[in-house]
Design a protein around this motif. Structure first.
Motif, PDB file in Angstrom:
ATOM      1  N   ILE A 159      -1.126  80.029  -5.284  1.00 56.33           N
ATOM      2  CA  ILE A 159      -2.481  79.669  -4.874  1.00 56.33           C
ATOM      3  C   ILE A 159      -2.357  79.086  -3.474  1.00 56.33           C
ATOM      4  O   ILE A 159      -1.930  77.944  -3.308  1.00 56.33           O
ATOM      5  CB  ILE A 159      -3.110  78.648  -5.840  1.00 56.33           C
TER       6      ILE A 159
ATOM      7  N   THR B 154      -3.675  77.679  -0.045  1.00 55.57           N
ATOM      8  CA  THR B 154      -4.836  77.047   0.569  1.00 55.57           C
ATOM      9  C   THR B 154      -4.459  76.535   1.952  1.00 55.57           C
ATOM     10  O   THR B 154      -3.424  76.897   2.497  1.00 55.57           O
ATOM     11  CB  THR B 154      -5.388  75.931  -0.338  1.00 55.57           C
TER      12      THR B 154
ATOM     13  N   TYR C  85      -9.130  70.230  -0.018  1.00 62.33           N
ATOM     14  CA  TYR C  85      -8.045  70.944  -0.694  1.00 62.33           C
ATOM     15  C   TYR C  85      -7.341  70.103  -1.744  1.00 62.33           C
ATOM     16  O   TYR C  85      -6.844  70.629  -2.743  1.00 62.33           O
ATOM     17  CB  TYR C  85      -7.023  71.430   0.344  1.00 62.33           C
TER      18      TYR C  85
ATOM     19  N   SER D 272      -6.472  70.880  -7.679  1.00 64.89           N
ATOM     20  CA  SER D 272      -5.845  70.765  -8.994  1.00 64.89           C
ATOM     21  C   SER D 272      -6.835  70.270 -10.045  1.00 64.89           C
ATOM     22  O   SER D 272      -6.752  70.640 -11.216  1.00 64.89           O
ATOM     23  CB  SER D 272      -4.635  69.834  -8.929  1.00 64.89           C
TER      24      SER D 272
ATOM     25  N   LEU E 127       0.100  74.204 -13.716  1.00 70.78           N
ATOM     26  CA  LEU E 127      -0.071  74.191 -12.273  1.00 70.78           C
ATOM     27  C   LEU E 127       0.978  73.298 -11.632  1.00 70.78           C
ATOM     28  O   LEU E 127       1.214  72.173 -12.066  1.00 70.78           O
ATOM     29  CB  LEU E 127      -1.474  73.667 -11.921  1.00 70.78           C
TER      30      LEU E 127
ATOM     31  N   VAL F 244       2.178  71.800  -7.744  1.00 65.03           N
ATOM     32  CA  VAL F 244       1.701  71.593  -6.383  1.00 65.03           C
ATOM     33  C   VAL F 244       2.888  71.315  -5.485  1.00 65.03           C
ATOM     34  O   VAL F 244       3.669  70.383  -5.742  1.00 65.03           O
ATOM     35  CB  VAL F 244       0.684  70.423  -6.314  1.00 65.03           C
TER      36      VAL F 244
ATOM     37  N   ALA G  88       0.492  75.944  -6.246  1.00 62.12           N
ATOM     38  CA  ALA G  88      -0.413  75.727  -5.125  1.00 62.12           C
ATOM     39  C   ALA G  88       0.377  75.277  -3.903  1.00 62.12           C
ATOM     40  O   ALA G  88       1.210  74.359  -3.994  1.00 62.12           O
ATOM     41  CB  ALA G  88      -1.471  74.681  -5.481  1.00 62.12           C
TER      42      ALA G  88
ATOM     43  N   THR H 205      -7.207  80.606  -1.616  1.00 60.69           N
ATOM     44  CA  THR H 205      -8.190  79.805  -2.345  1.00 60.69           C
ATOM     45  C   THR H 205      -8.613  78.617  -1.492  1.00 60.69           C
ATOM     46  O   THR H 205      -7.759  77.924  -0.934  1.00 60.69           O
ATOM     47  CB  THR H 205      -7.594  79.287  -3.671  1.00 60.69           C
TER      48      THR H 205
END
Length: 283
Positions: A132, A134, A140, A144, A153, A155, A205, A246
């Motif tokens: 993902i 960004t 931003y 999550s 998920l 990060v 992400a 995203t």
């Protein structure tokens, strides 16, 4: 990330540390308790006071806005755009401290629309993991909370220069129940945890707009040649995971709207540098 910004006087760094150490605990307590419109109104004055100490950054923002919009840098309209940008930046900090402490359903109340979330659903169902991707744009940090929606998920982050900032961000990530993956841009094996997370089928992400360590991938961005980070696209090439652009941004009245764009596939066979460059330009 701060090492790429222009150097600041020693007094400015001391002021920064003092303001974070004393201001963040206050904001942490106030944010979930005060009405949101009043917080945003007061934040406008706080951010103005902060940027009095950082005039170079404000001038950099003005130059970037002029390039993006085509509005003359010293015009009245450019000044209004700069003021709006700083106000949105202030609202970002207020909302970060506010919604990271509230139940997910409370944060989702302000999510006006999510366009394209089916791209994430399909990638997750395929079991190959997905990046993902960004940028430092909009809000931003709340991705999550607003887009995780119960899926595994992770990060990826590069620690902030100021330890107190990173301490608060780490606390927010733990509240959102996400796996945090620390990477050292200059470390040889920093990407291994990212590869493991993707191969486990997790959503990962990352931010794709800052080239921390180089050598970056050149792409045309608002008429200029800019270096974008190689890592996300190289990881996608190695794992076969799609890159899903995203973004979560403010509407004019400071609700949230999210846009999830079609996946970018990075082929693993053929001319590697050409495939990376094409993926970065598409991104």
């Amino acid at each position: 990330m701060q090492k790429h910004l222009p150097p600041r006087p020693r007094f400015t760094d001391r002021y920064h540390v003092w303001a974070i150490r004393h201001g963040f605990p206050i904001l942490l307590w106030v944010a979930p308790r005060m009405v949101r419109w009043l917080e945003q109104f007061l934040a406008r004055f706080v951010i103005w006071a902060i940027f009095v100490v950082y005039p170079n950054l404000k001038r950099m923002a003005a130059r970037n806005l002029a390039r993006i919009t085509g509005v003359p840098e010293r015009s009245w309209r450019a000044r209004r755009l700069k003021a709006r940008l700083l106000h949105n930046f202030a609202c970002y900090w207020v909302d970060l401290f506010r919604f990271a402490q509230l139940p997910q359903e409370r944060a989702e109340e302000l999510l006006r629309s999510v366009d394209g979330f089916d791209h994430v659903e399909r990638a997750h169902a395929a079991g190959t993991g997905a990046l993902i991707l960004t940028a430092h744009y909009g809000i931003y940090e709340l991705g999550s909370l607003l887009l995780g929606r119960g899926k595994p998920l992770s990060v990826v982050f590069v620690p902030d220069k100021f330890g107190d900032v990173e301490k608060f961000r780490a606390g927010f990530r733990s509240l959102a129940n996400v796996e945090a993956i620390f990477v050292d841009p200059e470390g040889s094996w920093s990407s291994l945890p990212v590869l493991r997370a993707l191969r486990a089928g997790r959503l990962v992400a990352m931010q794709g707009d800052r080239d921390f360590a180089g050598p970056g991938i050149p792409a045309t961005f608002f008429g200029a040649r800019i270096l974008f980070p190689r890592g996300p696209f190289l990881v996608a090439m190695l794992t076969g995971a799609p890159v899903i652009p995203t973004f979560i941004r403010y509407t004019a009245d400071h609700w949230f709207e999210a846009s999830v764009h079609p996946p970018i596939e990075v082929p693993s066979k053929g001319d590697r540098e050409r495939h990376l460059a094409e993926a970065a330009q598409q991104w």
